[in-house]
Structures are given as structure tokens and as C-alpha cells.
Write a protein that holds these residues in place. Structure first.
Motif, PDB file in Angstrom:
ATOM      1  N   GLY A  13      10.863  -3.189  17.428  1.00  0.00           N
ATOM      2  CA  GLY A  13      10.623  -1.802  17.992  1.00  0.00           C
ATOM      3  C   GLY A  13      11.787  -0.645  17.880  1.00  0.00           C
ATOM      4  N   LEU A  14      13.171  -1.586  17.598  1.00  0.00           N
ATOM      5  CA  LEU A  14      14.442  -0.578  17.626  1.00  0.00           C
ATOM      6  C   LEU A  14      14.494  -0.283  16.336  1.00  0.00           C
ATOM      7  CD1 LEU A  14      16.801  -2.730  19.769  1.00  0.00           C
ATOM      8  CD2 LEU A  14      15.920  -0.594  20.305  1.00  0.00           C
ATOM      9  N   ASP A  15      13.846  -0.804  15.090  1.00  0.00           N
ATOM     10  CA  ASP A  15      13.757  -0.365  13.892  1.00  0.00           C
ATOM     11  C   ASP A  15      13.340   0.841  13.719  1.00  0.00           C
ATOM     12  OD1 ASP A  15      15.027  -3.008  13.362  1.00  0.00           O
ATOM     13  OD2 ASP A  15      13.255  -4.037  12.775  1.00  0.00           O
ATOM     14  N   LYS A  16      13.993   1.469  12.470  1.00  0.00           N
ATOM     15  CA  LYS A  16      13.504   2.843  12.061  1.00  0.00           C
ATOM     16  C   LYS A  16      12.987   2.873  10.900  1.00  0.00           C
ATOM     17  CE  LYS A  16      15.452   7.458  11.349  1.00  0.00           C
ATOM     18  NZ  LYS A  16      16.622   8.189  11.016  1.00  0.00           N
ATOM     19  N   TYR A  17      11.880   3.522  10.575  1.00  0.00           N
ATOM     20  CA  TYR A  17      11.149   3.463   9.263  1.00  0.00           C
ATOM     21  C   TYR A  17      11.346   4.855   8.616  1.00  0.00           C
ATOM     22  CZ  TYR A  17       8.971  -0.875  10.604  1.00  0.00           C
ATOM     23  OH  TYR A  17       8.578  -2.172  11.024  1.00  0.00           O
ATOM     24  N   GLU A  18      11.734   4.887   7.464  1.00  0.00           N
ATOM     25  CA  GLU A  18      11.574   6.214   6.808  1.00  0.00           C
ATOM     26  C   GLU A  18      10.445   6.053   5.545  1.00  0.00           C
ATOM     27  OE1 GLU A  18      13.171   9.118   6.970  1.00  0.00           O
ATOM     28  OE2 GLU A  18      14.576   8.281   8.653  1.00  0.00           O
ATOM     29  N   ILE A  19       9.410   6.712   5.873  1.00  0.00           N
ATOM     30  CA  ILE A  19       8.220   6.437   5.464  1.00  0.00           C
ATOM     31  C   ILE A  19       8.018   7.688   4.182  1.00  0.00           C
ATOM     32  CG2 ILE A  19       5.910   6.435   5.460  1.00  0.00           C
ATOM     33  CD1 ILE A  19       5.987   5.735   8.372  1.00  0.00           C
ATOM     34  N   ASP A  20       7.902   6.743   2.757  1.00  0.00           N
ATOM     35  CA  ASP A  20       7.443   7.654   1.577  1.00  0.00           C
ATOM     36  C   ASP A  20       6.080   8.014   1.641  1.00  0.00           C
ATOM     37  OD1 ASP A  20       7.241   8.773  -0.717  1.00  0.00           O
ATOM     38  OD2 ASP A  20       8.348   7.190  -2.033  1.00  0.00           O
ATOM     39  N   GLU A  21       5.552   9.011   1.854  1.00  0.00           N
ATOM     40  CA  GLU A  21       4.188   9.303   2.400  1.00  0.00           C
ATOM     41  C   GLU A  21       3.521   9.829   0.995  1.00  0.00           C
ATOM     42  OE1 GLU A  21       3.479  12.298   5.308  1.00  0.00           O
ATOM     43  OE2 GLU A  21       4.640  10.998   6.692  1.00  0.00           O
ATOM     44  N   GLU A  22       4.308  10.112  -0.025  1.00  0.00           N
ATOM     45  CA  GLU A  22       3.676  10.051  -1.428  1.00  0.00           C
ATOM     46  C   GLU A  22       3.679   8.924  -2.240  1.00  0.00           C
ATOM     47  OE1 GLU A  22       5.698  13.327  -3.505  1.00  0.00           O
ATOM     48  OE2 GLU A  22       5.800  14.752  -1.706  1.00  0.00           O
ATOM     49  N   HIS A  23       4.430   7.707  -2.128  1.00  0.00           N
ATOM     50  CA  HIS A  23       4.467   6.660  -2.930  1.00  0.00           C
ATOM     51  C   HIS A  23       4.509   5.363  -2.128  1.00  0.00           C
ATOM     52  CE1 HIS A  23       6.197   9.785  -5.658  1.00  0.00           C
ATOM     53  NE2 HIS A  23       5.427   9.372  -6.214  1.00  0.00           N
ATOM     54  N   SER A  24       3.607   4.663  -2.228  1.00  0.00           N
ATOM     55  CA  SER A  24       3.666   3.162  -1.619  1.00  0.00           C
ATOM     56  C   SER A  24       4.195   2.350  -2.554  1.00  0.00           C
ATOM     57  CB  SER A  24       2.156   2.775  -1.522  1.00  0.00           C
ATOM     58  OG  SER A  24       2.140   1.445  -1.053  1.00  0.00           O
ATOM     59  N   HIS A  25       5.146   1.658  -1.976  1.00  0.00           N
ATOM     60  CA  HIS A  25       5.852   0.722  -2.794  1.00  0.00           C
ATOM     61  C   HIS A  25       5.235  -0.702  -2.980  1.00  0.00           C
ATOM     62  CE1 HIS A  25       6.847  -0.760   1.247  1.00  0.00           C
ATOM     63  NE2 HIS A  25       7.309  -1.699   1.123  1.00  0.00           N
ATOM     64  N   ILE A  26       3.996  -0.904  -2.403  1.00  0.00           N
ATOM     65  CA  ILE A  26       3.192  -1.915  -2.642  1.00  0.00           C
ATOM     66  C   ILE A  26       1.670  -1.413  -3.281  1.00  0.00           C
ATOM     67  CG2 ILE A  26       1.842  -3.823  -1.593  1.00  0.00           C
ATOM     68  CD1 ILE A  26       4.108  -3.349   1.082  1.00  0.00           C
ATOM     69  N   GLN A  27       1.452  -2.242  -4.296  1.00  0.00           N
ATOM     70  CA  GLN A  27       0.193  -2.018  -4.995  1.00  0.00           C
ATOM     71  C   GLN A  27      -0.690  -3.099  -5.012  1.00  0.00           C
ATOM     72  OE1 GLN A  27       0.028   1.278  -6.403  1.00  0.00           O
ATOM     73  NE2 GLN A  27       2.143   1.530  -5.562  1.00  0.00           N
ATOM     74  N   VAL A  28      -1.881  -2.956  -4.725  1.00  0.00           N
ATOM     75  CA  VAL A  28      -3.061  -3.981  -4.461  1.00  0.00           C
ATOM     76  C   VAL A  28      -3.981  -3.771  -5.619  1.00  0.00           C
ATOM     77  CG1 VAL A  28      -4.583  -5.261  -2.902  1.00  0.00           C
ATOM     78  CG2 VAL A  28      -2.296  -4.279  -2.002  1.00  0.00           C
ATOM     79  N   ASP A  29      -4.104  -4.650  -6.535  1.00  0.00           N
ATOM     80  CA  ASP A  29      -5.187  -4.826  -7.533  1.00  0.00           C
ATOM     81  C   ASP A  29      -6.377  -5.362  -7.265  1.00  0.00           C
ATOM     82  OD1 ASP A  29      -6.927  -5.347  -9.422  1.00  0.00           O
ATOM     83  OD2 ASP A  29      -5.070  -5.636 -10.956  1.00  0.00           O
ATOM     84  N   GLN A  30      -7.224  -4.585  -6.745  1.00  0.00           N
ATOM     85  CA  GLN A  30      -8.382  -5.153  -5.825  1.00  0.00           C
ATOM     86  C   GLN A  30      -9.239  -5.999  -6.643  1.00  0.00           C
ATOM     87  OE1 GLN A  30      -9.179  -4.928  -2.558  1.00  0.00           O
ATOM     88  NE2 GLN A  30      -7.317  -3.365  -2.436  1.00  0.00           N
ATOM     89  N   SER A  31      -9.405  -5.931  -7.972  1.00  0.00           N
ATOM     90  CA  SER A  31     -10.095  -6.725  -8.996  1.00  0.00           C
ATOM     91  C   SER A  31      -9.748  -8.120  -8.865  1.00  0.00           C
ATOM     92  CB  SER A  31     -10.111  -6.265 -10.311  1.00  0.00           C
ATOM     93  OG  SER A  31      -8.994  -6.231 -10.969  1.00  0.00           O
ATOM     94  N   LEU A  32      -8.319  -8.316  -8.617  1.00  0.00           N
ATOM     95  CA  LEU A  32      -7.633  -9.580  -8.656  1.00  0.00           C
ATOM     96  C   LEU A  32      -8.109 -10.067  -7.313  1.00  0.00           C
ATOM     97  CD1 LEU A  32      -4.496  -9.047 -10.473  1.00  0.00           C
ATOM     98  CD2 LEU A  32      -6.408 -10.364 -11.274  1.00  0.00           C
ATOM     99  N   CYS A  33      -7.598  -9.087  -6.116  1.00  0.00           N
ATOM    100  CA  CYS A  33      -7.936 -10.023  -4.597  1.00  0.00           C
ATOM    101  C   CYS A  33      -9.295 -10.292  -4.520  1.00  0.00           C
ATOM    102  CB  CYS A  33      -7.356  -8.773  -3.745  1.00  0.00           C
ATOM    103  SG  CYS A  33      -5.819  -8.358  -3.787  1.00  0.00           S
TER     104      CYS A  33
END
Length: 98
Positions: A13-33
Motif C-alpha cells: 500500500g505504500l508503493d506508488k504507481y505512475e500509470i501510463d494511461e495511453e499505453h499498456s506495457h502488457i499485451q494479451v493475444d486473446q486468440s492464443l489465450c
């Protein structure tokens, strides 16, 4: 002055997040999932970033602790549907405890 030991949740809870609201650093390929029966991403992530919604894997990247466990689990026990890259400079998690 008293000291008390912090629980894991308290420390996270002490950690701080700087969120890039324009780009996710995680991509999920639904066809593989969709072909993945084990779906290790749902259990290995310590921050529970991945959830199944209506049969699809959704990454809540803003909660990511940047450990990369999901990438390893997906590549070795899944179908390789997750692509994880470090967040762009200035974004991501800032650990404030230890």
C-alpha cells in the motif's frame, strides 16, 4: 517511539504507481489465450493483474509489480499469449518500502 512490523498488504500500500494511461506495457493475444487450458497467468501473478472476464483474459496493468512472472509462466506453461515489456520511462511502480 514504537515500531510495528508491516504486513505485506501494508507494505504494498505504500508503493506508488505512475500509470501510463495511453499505453499498456502488457499485451494479451486473446486468440492464443483462448487455446490455453492451464491459464497460469490467473494464479502466478502476486498482484492479481490478470482476470478472466467472459472467457477472455484481461490485464489490469495499472496494478503490475513488474516482476515478469506472468511472462515466464505464459511462455512455459501457457500458450505465449502474454507480451510483457517494462513500462516506458517515468511510468510503473515505485517501491517505497525495501
Amino acid at each position: 517511539m514504537s515500531t510495528r512490523e508491516l504486513s505485506l498488504d501494508d507494505r504494498l500500500g505504500l508503493d506508488k504507481y505512475e500509470i501510463d494511461e495511453e499505453h499498456s506495457h502488457i499485451q494479451v493475444d486473446q486468440s492464443l489465450c483462448l487455446r490455453c487450458q492451464l491459464r497460469p497467468c490467473l494464479t502466478v501473478c502476486p498482484a492479481a493483474v490478470y482476470v478472466a472476464v467472459d472467457g477472455e483474459i484481461v490485464a489490469r496493468y495499472e496494478n503490475c509489480l513488474e516482476c515478469g512472472t506472468c511472462q515466464i509462466a505464459c511462455d512455459t506453461g501457457g500458450q505465449g499469449g502474454i507480451t510483457w515489456n517494462p513500462p516506458q520511462g517515468g511510468f510503473g511502480i515505485v517501491f517505497r518500502y525495501g
